[in-house]
Design an enzyme around this catalytic site. Structure first.
Site, mmCIF file in Angstrom:
data_model
loop_
_atom_site.group_PDB
_atom_site.id
_atom_site.type_symbol
_atom_site.label_atom_id
_atom_site.label_comp_id
_atom_site.label_asym_id
_atom_site.label_seq_id
_atom_site.Cartn_x
_atom_site.Cartn_y
_atom_site.Cartn_z
ATOM 1 N N ASN A 9 0.866 -1.174 0.000
ATOM 2 C CA ASN A 9 0.000 0.000 0.000
ATOM 3 C C ASN A 9 0.906 1.228 0.000
ATOM 4 O OD1 ASN A 9 -1.790 2.057 0.496
ATOM 5 N ND2 ASN A 9 -2.383 1.362 2.544
ATOM 6 N N LYS A 11 0.131 4.283 -0.199
ATOM 7 C CA LYS A 11 -0.467 5.472 0.452
ATOM 8 C C LYS A 11 -0.214 6.720 -0.409
ATOM 9 C CE LYS A 11 -0.017 3.050 4.791
ATOM 10 N NZ LYS A 11 0.132 3.077 6.241
ATOM 11 N N HIS A 97 -9.176 0.931 5.096
ATOM 12 C CA HIS A 97 -7.889 1.151 5.766
ATOM 13 C C HIS A 97 -8.104 2.077 6.965
ATOM 14 C CE1 HIS A 97 -3.803 2.359 6.608
ATOM 15 N NE2 HIS A 97 -3.435 1.263 5.967
ATOM 16 N N GLU A 99 -6.511 4.482 8.042
ATOM 17 C CA GLU A 99 -6.328 5.917 7.754
ATOM 18 C C GLU A 99 -7.582 6.500 7.110
ATOM 19 O OE1 GLU A 99 -2.649 5.340 5.660
ATOM 20 O OE2 GLU A 99 -1.726 4.740 7.563
ATOM 21 N N GLU A 169 -4.934 -5.030 10.514
ATOM 22 C CA GLU A 169 -3.933 -3.984 10.696
ATOM 23 C C GLU A 169 -4.168 -3.287 12.034
ATOM 24 O OE1 GLU A 169 -2.062 -2.867 6.671
ATOM 25 O OE2 GLU A 169 -3.564 -1.383 7.184
ATOM 26 N N GLY A 175 2.950 2.236 10.746
ATOM 27 C CA GLY A 175 3.882 3.350 10.582
ATOM 28 C C GLY A 175 4.576 3.745 11.877
ATOM 29 N N SER A 215 3.955 -2.235 10.184
ATOM 30 C CA SER A 215 5.419 -2.261 10.362
ATOM 31 C C SER A 215 6.064 -3.601 9.989
ATOM 32 C CB SER A 215 5.788 -1.857 11.788
ATOM 33 O OG SER A 215 5.369 -0.530 12.041
HETATM 34 P P1 13P Z 1 3.452 0.304 7.625
HETATM 35 O O1 13P Z 1 3.975 -0.976 7.015
HETATM 36 O O2 13P Z 1 4.164 1.527 7.121
HETATM 37 O O3 13P Z 1 3.348 0.229 9.107
HETATM 38 O O4 13P Z 1 1.941 0.455 7.079
HETATM 39 C C1 13P Z 1 1.077 -0.602 7.164
HETATM 40 C C2 13P Z 1 -0.158 -0.255 6.410
HETATM 41 O O5 13P Z 1 -0.891 0.620 6.822
HETATM 42 C C3 13P Z 1 -0.430 -0.970 5.160
HETATM 43 O O6 13P Z 1 -1.707 -0.689 4.695
#
Ligand code: 13P
Length: 252
Positions: A9, A11, A97, A99, A169, A175, A215
């Site tokens: 992803n 983003k 997601h 976010e 997740e 992140g 992560s």
């Molecule tokens: P990270 O791997 O940067 O923690 O992000 C995970 C994520 O949100 C994948 O959709």
């Protein structure tokens, strides 16, 4: 046998030139890998989707969108429909997601409607869910995830799960550099499979792929992927580097 999946992803990262460079690098490094039962998916921004589809043609790399509106068309400024995605050859979309849930106020009910739109258009969803840090600390993580699954998925039919990939997740691990331990991931994935099994039957539970995201890095991927109910990963930061993403695919 359940499909193994490694999805990146991206983003809100990578402009046109960076997208080209990353895809070029991935194509080169993935060519040498024996992918067997593994799908490799990348989810660039909307702007790069069309070129990503063209650049990955005739390669094992699949392209997904990061979001989609639930309506067919209309006055929804800034949004993208299923028809638009399909018209450029994108058939997979990330839905829910954390976010999107947090910064764009996407609720379980809205996500249920988005999943309906994905399925009605013969597309595939990577449906994300996960608990926040407060919920984990209160040991309410199973309760919270159970409720997210119930609210967004329980109206579906067993056959719909042919077009659904699940992605756990934990919000506190996204992140942050903090990863769920392989045991925490396994506990949740096994729980999710049980919830799906009770509602939709064992065959569905046994065949749906459940990815872990939060992560994931080359250093921890192998241990997380070794757990029996973890079928792959949804990767954020590490999906932006050819070497890291390739190492994660190798770890599966
Ligand atoms: P990270 O791997 O940067 O923690 O992000 C995970 C994520 O949100 C994948 O959709």
């Amino acid at each position: 046998m359940r499909k193994k999946i490694v999805a990146g992803n991206w983003k809100m990262n990578n402009d046109k030139a960076e997208t080209s460079a990353l895809i070029k690098g991935l194509k080169r490094s993935i060519k040498k890998l024996p992918l067997k039962n593994t799908r490799v998916i990348i989810a660039p921004s909307y702007l790069s989707l069309s070129s990503a589809v063209k650049k990955t043609k005739d390669t094992p790399i699949e392209v997904a969108a990061q979001n989609m509106h639930q309506a067919k068309s209309g006055a929804y400024t800034g949004e993208i429909s299923a028809d638009m995605l399909k018209s450029i050859g994108v058939k997979t979309v990330i839905i829910g997601h954390s976010e999107r849930r947090e910064y764009f106020c996407e609720t379980d009910e809205l996500l249920a409607a988005k999943l309906d739109a994905v399925l009605a258009n013969d597309m595939e969803a990577i449906f994300c869910f996960g608990e926040k840090l407060e919920e984990r600390k209160k040991e309410d993580h199973l309760l919270e995830v159970g409720s997210q699954l119930k609210n967004s998925l329980f109206h579906l039919k067993p056959a719909d799960f042919k077009s659904i990939i699940l992605a756990y997740e934990p919000v506190w691990a996204i992140g942050t550099g903090e990863t769920a331990s392989p045991e925490q991931a396994q506990e949740m994935h096994a729980f999710v499979r049980t919830v799906i099994g009770k509602k939709f039957g064992l065959e569905v539970a046994d065949s749906v792929s459940i990815l872990y995201g939060g992560s994931v890095k080359p250093a921890n991927a192998e241990e997380i992927f070794s757990k029996p109910d973890v079928d792959g990963g949804l990767i954020g930061g590490a999906a932006l580097q050819v070497e890291d993403f390739t190492a994660i695919i190798k770890a599966i």
